[in-house]
Structure formats: C-alpha cells, structure tokens
Design an enzyme around this catalytic site. Structure first.
Site, PDB file in Angstrom:
ATOM      1  N   THR A  86      41.637  27.188  23.701  1.00 54.45           N
ATOM      2  CA  THR A  86      43.006  27.652  23.955  1.00 54.45           C
ATOM      3  C   THR A  86      43.856  26.412  24.205  1.00 54.45           C
ATOM      4  OG1 THR A  86      42.402  27.989  26.280  1.00 54.45           O
ATOM      5  CG2 THR A  86      42.395  29.923  24.867  1.00 54.45           C
ATOM      6  N   LEU A 151      32.514  24.978  34.310  1.00 59.46           N
ATOM      7  CA  LEU A 151      31.630  23.862  33.963  1.00 59.46           C
ATOM      8  C   LEU A 151      32.375  22.542  33.984  1.00 59.46           C
ATOM      9  CD1 LEU A 151      30.006  25.400  30.744  1.00 59.46           C
ATOM     10  CD2 LEU A 151      29.203  25.572  33.110  1.00 59.46           C
ATOM     11  N   ASN A 209      41.600  25.260  39.080  1.00 56.66           N
ATOM     12  CA  ASN A 209      41.976  23.983  38.470  1.00 56.66           C
ATOM     13  C   ASN A 209      43.264  23.420  39.070  1.00 56.66           C
ATOM     14  OD1 ASN A 209      39.729  23.742  36.955  1.00 56.66           O
ATOM     15  ND2 ASN A 209      40.648  24.285  34.994  1.00 56.66           N
ATOM     16  N   LEU A 251      38.581  13.807  46.141  1.00 55.63           N
ATOM     17  CA  LEU A 251      39.701  13.061  46.699  1.00 55.63           C
ATOM     18  C   LEU A 251      39.511  11.571  46.410  1.00 55.63           C
ATOM     19  CD1 LEU A 251      40.209  14.981  50.072  1.00 55.63           C
ATOM     20  CD2 LEU A 251      41.855  14.832  48.197  1.00 55.63           C
ATOM     21  N   CYS A 261      40.828  20.205  30.374  1.00 58.55           N
ATOM     22  CA  CYS A 261      41.182  21.348  31.226  1.00 58.55           C
ATOM     23  C   CYS A 261      42.412  21.113  32.090  1.00 58.55           C
ATOM     24  CB  CYS A 261      40.010  21.705  32.131  1.00 58.55           C
ATOM     25  SG  CYS A 261      38.689  22.526  31.256  1.00 58.55           S
ATOM     26  N   LYS A 264      46.119  20.653  30.537  1.00 61.51           N
ATOM     27  CA  LYS A 264      46.651  21.824  29.826  1.00 61.51           C
ATOM     28  C   LYS A 264      46.732  23.052  30.731  1.00 61.51           C
ATOM     29  CE  LYS A 264      42.748  23.903  27.423  1.00 61.51           C
ATOM     30  NZ  LYS A 264      42.531  25.144  28.111  1.00 61.51           N
ATOM     31  N   LYS A 322      36.140  10.598  31.682  1.00 59.20           N
ATOM     32  CA  LYS A 322      35.263  10.466  32.846  1.00 59.20           C
ATOM     33  C   LYS A 322      33.874  10.097  32.334  1.00 59.20           C
ATOM     34  CE  LYS A 322      33.499  15.101  33.362  1.00 59.20           C
ATOM     35  NZ  LYS A 322      33.265  16.150  34.316  1.00 59.20           N
TER      36      LYS A 322
END
Ligand code: UDX
Length: 443
Positions: A86, A151, A209, A251, A261, A264, A322
C-alpha cells in the site's frame, strides 16, 4: 489449515513461510512472474535473515508452493491473506488500488466459503470496502478480517514466531476463533490474542507506528538540543530511561527514521485526519522533525568543510535504512549522498547488503566498496549512517592510516567521543557535545 497468501513482499513471504513452518499448507501468489519463478527456483527476492532456509525447507517438504495463478492458488484455501503493498499515493494517503484489485479477483474466484484476511497496512474503512467489493462479484459466502502485522525488517521471522501480541479485527466471533487456532502455535502464554472490530484493528497498526515514530523524532529533537547546550544525550537517556513510565526502548537518536513503514504510515495518518477535519499537529511535527533530521549529518559535514566539497572524498558506512536489511526505501543515506554529490564530493560507499539497490539508483556516480576499510582510502571524512554490527569495533589504527583526514561524523553514536579524541580522531556524534559552549546565562 489450507492457506493462500497474495503478495510475496516482506509481509506476505514471511507470513506464508512461517505459517507453512507451523504445519499449514500454504500457497504464495504474486502477479509478478519473475518473482514467482525466482522463488520456485530457490531464490529469495529480499534479504531477510533466516528466511531463505525456511522457504527452502518448507518448499522441499511440500508445505509451501508458489504460483501466479490466483484462481488456482485460492481454490483449496480456507483462509486467504491479502499482503500486497500500500505505497504512498500522490496525495499522501495510502494507495489501495493493489488491495482492491486483489479483493475483486478473490471475489471472482471464490468457490465456497473463505475467510479473507487483510494483512496489508490500510486506512480505517478498508476492511468494509474490501467486503463490499467482494460481495459485488460473488454469491459465495465469505468473511473479511483485519490482521495488521508488526514485523520489523531484519527480525521478521523472530517477530512472527514470537509476537508481542496478535491483533485481529472481525465482525463475527467465530471468525476470530478460527484465526486464533491459526495463530495458537505462535502465542506464548503471556502474549495476548486480541479480538476487536476491523476498524480498531486497522487503527491499531497506525497508532503503533505513530507512537514509535514520535519517540524517534522526540529523542532526535532532544539530542539536537543537548548538542547545542553542551549536554550528552547518552547520559540524558540513562537519566530518563530508568523512569518506568519512559523506559529505554526506541529512544536512540540518529539520522532519522526511514523504511517502508514509518514515513508512509505517518503521512497516511495525516491524510486520514485531514479527510475528517481532525487536527494532526503531532504527526505533522513528527514528519517534519524527521525530514530535518535526515539532513543533520550532511549539515555537520558542510559546517566543517564549507559549502563546497570539490576535491574532497567522503566515505559512507551503511546505506540500508537500518541494519540486517538491504532495504533503502526512504533511507537517510540517500539524503546524505544526494547532498554530497551536489556539493562536488567523491563518495565512497560501503554496506554489507544494500550496495546492489544503491547501485541501481546512482550507477557510476558513487564508488562502491566491498569492505568497510576500502571505503576509507584517502577519505577526508567518514559518515556513519547505519549501525551494522561490523562497524561497532573497527580497527581504529587501520582507519587512521587509510584516511586522508581522521574525521568521523557518526549518525548512530557508535563510539565514545572522549575515546575517539584520545585516538586522534575529530569526532562528532548526534547530541553528544564534547566541550561546554559558553553558557547562555553569561551572554
Ligand atoms: C517498523 C515497526 O517497528 C514495525 O512494527 C512495523 O510493522 C513496520 O515498521 P521497520 O520499518 O522494519 O519496522 O523498522 P524499525 O526497526 O522499527 O526502525 C524504523 C526506523 O527507525 C529505522 O530507520 C531506524 O534506524 C529508526 N530508529 C529506530 C531510530 O532512529 N531510533 C530508534 O530508537 C529506533
């Protein structure tokens, strides 16, 4: 159970494979023939630790198969997952065309009762719309459930096998019960299976999120403040984290969040809020703080060298958004590389996994290095963008020998500023001031 999963991206492939591993009969379906051919021949379209072995084993044992034929794929299935992408649409909202196209195809191929599970991240109301679109093209009975995924790339198998919680949104309790049976092998006794309405389930994913992205933008803003006032964010982190209401997780200051993720989803929530005339001031701030943070490392480099970098060579360690992934979607490394190239620098890059993806974007405008030390040759500075483990304990003597100037801009705070100074480096982290600036009260 017999399961079909439509979409073989991160979510679909991991879901299908882990469900096969727990004994289910799983068919993974994708319209991209090249992907299916690759999977059939033992290849894996993404890099995800542990996934290749699981796919191979389950395919060999006959529990996992791949097809481009949606009709045949779902014919035997009792549960059909929709796990297609999406992406962000032009207006900032989630582009649902893929989800709806698949829903309609499923509807047209229904040959008996099935549970259709929306696993893609979708705005509130999508479950209801999927149900409407399926009902419009079939007379068969069906139910639509929502089952957001949580996930993390790089730890997806672990996260699927040991979820903190499983969330399902259903309109009938018996559908929830069937899904509980499917997930039972993955649920440890202290981890809940949460049944709620589809709308709440859809919202849960976004709210999770948004909270996580908020934590990152929050700590980045505080880190930037620490730096200007002579404080060290690492000490401050310890100072706040022991407060049980705050904690230490998520943090870590850095170069801003990237990936498929957070950027967006935060924009999708802003779009959802706007559509209903609800303020989304927090999420707008989280997004804009993050965009600014992606430019911080480049800003430090320009403050040091001046606005032009002609004749300078900058090494970049870490390109993936990452560690433990080859994913460069919305990666902060791209913001930095664009700036370095624009200002005339020669850029030598290293990443353990993401070089092919970066090469596809930049071609011969960058110098690609297989080894971290290779990137340092004659470098005027090193910028660290991704905290791969292999960067945590490098041979600093070798680095000092290879670099033209021993300058490190560390976007992930991998090293101690005092140690780096002692070794002979000029070192800047994020939010870690080394010298007291003039205290403002004296001004
Ligand atoms: C995220 C969510 O964690 C997951 O639950 C959801 O399903 C999908 O989005 P992912 O995008 O794989 O997963 O990565 P994550 O590990 O959460 O990191 C996202 C970004 O935040 C990375 O760019 C990372 O570097 C950054 N980050 C994370 C920080 O800058 N500081 C932190 O403390 C944590």
């Amino acid at each position: 159970m017999r399961i079909a999963v439509v979409g073989t991206g991160y979510v679909g492939l991991v879901t299908g494979t882990c469900l096969a591993e727990s004994g289910n009969q799983v068919v993974c379906i994708d319209k991209v023939a090249a992907k299916i051919e690759l999977l059939k021949s033992g290849g894996i379209p993404i890099y995800e630790p542990g996934l290749a072995e699981l796919v191979h084993r389950n395919a060999k044992d006959g529990r996992l198969s791949f097809t481009t034929d949606l009709g045949a794929g779902i014919a035997e299935a009792e549960i059909v997952f929709i796990a297609v992408g999406t992406p962000q649409g032009d207006d900032g909202g989630a582009d649902l065309s893929g989800v709806y196209a698949v829903a309609e195809q499923i509807g047209r191929h229904l040959n008996g009762y099935k549970i259709v599970v929306v696993k893609s991240t979708v705005p509130v109301g999508t479950n209801a719309e999927v149900a409407r679109r399926i009902a419009a093209v079939t007379d068969c009975p069906f139910d639509v459930a929502s089952n957001p995924e949580f996930l993390k790339e790089g730890a997806a198998i672990e996260d699927f096998n040991k979820p903190d919680r499983v969330v399902v949104g259903v309109r009938k309790p018996e559908v929830g019960e069937r899904l509980r049976e499917l997930y039972a092998p993955f649920l440890r006794t202290d981890r809940p299976f949460l049944v709620m309405t589809p709308e709440s389930a859809e919202m849960t994913k976004y709210v999770a999120n948004c909270m996580l992205a908020t934590k990152i933008s929050f700590i980045n803003e505080m880190a930037n403040l620490c730096e200007r006032y002579g404080a060290d964010i690492n000490q401050v982190r310890r100072g706040i984290g022991h407060d049980q209401r705050i904690g230490f997780h998520f943090l870590h200051p850095g170069v801003g969040y990237g990936g498929s993720c957070f950027p967006k989803d935060i924009r999708a929530v802003i779009h959802m809020a706007k559509a209903k005339g609800v303020p989304a001031a927090m999420m707008e701030a989280v997004d804009s703080v993050n965009e600014a943070q992606k430019a911080v490392l480049g800003g430090k480099i320009l403050s040091h060298f001046g606005p032009r970098l002609d004749g300078k060579t900058i090494a970049v360690w870490g390109l993936a958004f990452k560690p433990r992934t080859d994913d460069i979607r919305e990666a902060p490394s791209l913001t930095l590389i664009d700036l370095l190239l624009e200002r005339g620098a020669a850029v030598r890059v290293h990443d353990p996994e993401a070089i092919p993806n970066v090469r596809a974007l930049y071609g011969d405008r960058l110098i690609y290095c297989d080894r971290p030390y290779g990137a340092l040759e004659q470098a005027d500075a090193l910028a660290i963008v991704t905290e791969w483990n292999e960067f945590r304990n490098p041979d600093f003597e070798v680095m000092l020998r290879l670099m033209r100037q021993p300058i490190i801009f560390d976007g992930r705070n991998l090293y101690e500023p005092a140690t780096m100074k002692r070794l002979g480096f000029q070192y800047q982290g994020i939010g870690r001031a080394m010298v007291d600036p003039t205290p403002s009260y004296r001004m």
